[in-house]
Scaffold this active site. Structure first.
Site, short mmCIF file in Angstrom:
data_model
loop_
_atom_site.label_atom_id
_atom_site.label_comp_id
_atom_site.label_asym_id
_atom_site.label_seq_id
_atom_site.Cartn_x
_atom_site.Cartn_y
_atom_site.Cartn_z
N ASP A 24 18.19 6.11 8.55
CA ASP A 24 17.62 6.12 6.97
C ASP A 24 18.26 4.99 6.49
O ASP A 24 19.33 4.73 6.27
CB ASP A 24 18.46 7.34 6.46
CG ASP A 24 18.34 7.64 5.23
OD1 ASP A 24 18.96 8.49 4.48
OD2 ASP A 24 17.54 6.79 4.33
N MET B 36 22.92 12.46 -4.90
CA MET B 36 23.96 11.57 -5.07
C MET B 36 24.96 11.88 -6.14
O MET B 36 24.38 12.33 -7.23
CB MET B 36 23.54 9.97 -5.26
CG MET B 36 22.67 9.55 -4.03
SD MET B 36 21.70 7.93 -4.61
CE MET B 36 21.02 7.85 -3.05
N GLY C 201 23.25 4.96 -1.17
CA GLY C 201 23.55 4.77 -2.66
C GLY C 201 22.20 4.35 -3.20
O GLY C 201 21.90 4.64 -4.20
N PHE C 202 21.42 3.41 -2.46
CA PHE C 202 20.21 2.93 -3.09
C PHE C 202 19.04 2.74 -2.10
O PHE C 202 19.14 2.41 -0.93
CB PHE C 202 20.50 1.83 -4.00
CG PHE C 202 21.55 1.89 -4.94
CD1 PHE C 202 23.03 1.63 -4.93
CD2 PHE C 202 21.23 1.99 -6.28
CE1 PHE C 202 23.90 1.69 -5.91
CE2 PHE C 202 22.27 2.18 -7.30
CZ PHE C 202 23.31 2.23 -7.05
N GLY D 288 16.07 1.16 4.73
CA GLY D 288 15.34 -0.29 5.11
C GLY D 288 14.11 0.10 6.05
O GLY D 288 14.05 -0.83 6.93
N HIS E 179 12.45 14.01 2.39
CA HIS E 179 13.99 13.79 2.37
C HIS E 179 14.50 13.55 0.90
O HIS E 179 13.93 12.91 0.23
CB HIS E 179 14.09 12.32 3.04
CG HIS E 179 15.48 11.81 3.28
ND1 HIS E 179 16.15 12.45 4.33
CD2 HIS E 179 16.24 11.08 2.63
CE1 HIS E 179 17.43 11.89 4.22
NE2 HIS E 179 17.62 11.16 3.19
N ASP F 82 17.59 12.57 -1.29
CA ASP F 82 18.75 12.03 -1.44
C ASP F 82 19.78 12.41 -2.64
O ASP F 82 19.31 12.03 -3.76
CB ASP F 82 18.59 10.58 -1.47
CG ASP F 82 18.09 9.87 -0.27
OD1 ASP F 82 17.04 9.34 -0.24
OD2 ASP F 82 18.86 10.18 0.87
N HIS G 34 19.65 15.18 2.06
CA HIS G 34 20.88 14.37 2.57
C HIS G 34 21.94 14.36 1.33
O HIS G 34 21.70 13.72 0.29
CB HIS G 34 20.30 13.08 2.82
CG HIS G 34 21.24 12.08 3.19
ND1 HIS G 34 20.87 10.58 3.09
CD2 HIS G 34 22.62 11.94 3.42
CE1 HIS G 34 21.96 9.79 3.32
NE2 HIS G 34 22.89 10.55 3.54
N GLY H 142 15.57 0.67 -1.05
CA GLY H 142 15.09 -0.74 -1.23
C GLY H 142 16.05 -1.95 -0.69
O GLY H 142 15.85 -3.11 -0.84
N MET I 142 22.85 5.91 9.19
CA MET I 142 22.58 5.34 7.79
C MET I 142 22.37 3.80 8.26
O MET I 142 23.48 3.16 8.68
CB MET I 142 23.81 5.39 6.71
CG MET I 142 23.82 6.58 6.31
SD MET I 142 22.31 7.26 5.40
CE MET I 142 21.94 6.10 4.48
N SER J 255 11.49 9.48 1.57
CA SER J 255 12.57 10.00 0.83
C SER J 255 12.16 9.68 -0.77
O SER J 255 11.59 8.90 -1.49
CB SER J 255 13.50 8.87 0.75
OG SER J 255 14.58 8.66 -0.24
N MET K 122 24.96 12.83 -0.30
CA MET K 122 26.09 11.85 -0.47
C MET K 122 26.96 12.11 -1.52
O MET K 122 26.92 11.60 -2.60
CB MET K 122 25.24 10.68 -0.57
CG MET K 122 24.35 9.97 0.53
SD MET K 122 23.02 8.97 0.07
CE MET K 122 21.86 9.90 -0.31
C1 DX5 Z 1 20.15 5.58 0.63
C2 DX5 Z 1 19.29 6.82 0.87
C3 DX5 Z 1 17.93 6.57 1.80
C4 DX5 Z 1 17.13 5.62 0.70
C5 DX5 Z 1 16.03 4.96 1.63
O1 DX5 Z 1 21.34 5.94 0.18
O2 DX5 Z 1 20.04 7.63 1.86
O3 DX5 Z 1 17.28 7.78 2.27
O4 DX5 Z 1 16.40 6.61 -0.24
O5 DX5 Z 1 15.29 4.07 0.74
P1 DX5 Z 1 14.81 2.90 1.55
O6 DX5 Z 1 13.71 3.60 2.75
O7 DX5 Z 1 13.88 2.20 0.30
O8 DX5 Z 1 15.66 2.02 2.11
ZN ZN Z 2 18.91 9.32 2.52
#
Ligand code: DX5
Ligand code: ZN
Length: 214
Positions: free
Chosen positions: A176, A35, A143-144, A178, A31, A33, A64, A146, A138, A6, A66
């Site tokens: 997707d 947003m 959203g974030f 953690g 990937h 993201d 992806h 880490g 998910m 990602s 969101m």
């Molecule tokens: C979260 C994203 C994920 C995120 C994964 O909203 O959809 O793709 O970037 O980041 P890690 O792998 O750090 O959880």
């Molecule tokens: Zn994602």
């Protein structure tokens, strides 16, 4: 196992070096993201970033979105070069809208994925499952990057695998949020086909981290 780094977690002060590392790695997807600051409380990047990266990196661009308006944004990112679009069931006002977005993405010849947030049940996917190329579970609140992996995601993967087998769907299972070498292994054992990882890959040796997820 397909690995989809990602780029939300990329260190943008040194982009080229990390993209060169990705070229050397076993990652075959990238990937993205997207947003909008409405569907999730974060804003990421627009189509220009995808277009630019596509010039130098020949991977499957797994976008992806969101966003509150998936019908609008699926077109924006397909026009920018997306190979697959995954949107959120929770962003659709009803089943009809969800079917319309699926149809639109398929009419453009792209892969279509549907994503559900941690609190959305696998059962909600039943009406769409045979139309999908991918389902994104998910394992964090979108959203974030880490965040920590939500353990109950493992049962959702198993439930989804059962639904896919029973329905005769060809959808891939993508997870997707953690993901690292420990959680990635659990997801793989539960039936996942695609792992998305951001911080685990870009906060470590990129090639080795990706290798550890395969
Ligand atoms: C979260 C994203 C994920 C995120 C994964 O909203 O959809 O793709 O970037 O980041 P890690 O792998 O750090 O959880
Ligand atoms: Zn994602």
């Amino acid at each position: 196992m397909i690995i989809a780094p990602s780029v939300l977690s990329l260190d943008y002060s040194d982009t080229k070096k990390q993209l060169d590392e990705l070229k050397k790695s076993k990652a075959t997807w990238l990937h993205f993201d997207v947003m909008d600051g409405h569907f999730v409380n974060n804003l990421s990047f627009g189509p220009h970033v995808l277009k630019t990266m596509k010039k130098g990196l020949d991977l499957f661009y797994d976008v992806h979105i969101m966003v509150d308006n998936p019908m609008f944004f699926q077109k924006v990112f397909i026009d920018a070069g997306a190979d697959g679009i995954t949107f959120h069931l929770e962003a659709c006002k009803d089943e009809e809208e969800c079917f319309e977005v699926i149809k639109e993405i398929k009419n453009r010849g792209k892969k279509v994925g549907l994503s559900i947030k941690p609190n959305t049940s696998v059962d909600t996917l039943k009406p769409f499952i045979k139309e999908l190329d991918l389902v994104l579970i998910m394992s964090v609140e979108p959203g974030f990057g880490g965040q920590s992996f939500i353990e109950s995601s493992i049962d959702k993967i198993k439930d989804l695998k059962k639904l896919i087998v029973e329905s005769g769907s060809n959808a891939l299972i993508q997870v997707d949020g953690g993901i690292n070498d420990v959680t990635g292994k659990l997801c793989k054992e539960a039936g996942a086909d695609v792992l998305v990882a951001g911080s685990y890959i870009f906060n470590n040796d990129i090639v080795k981290a990706i290798e550890s997820l395969c």
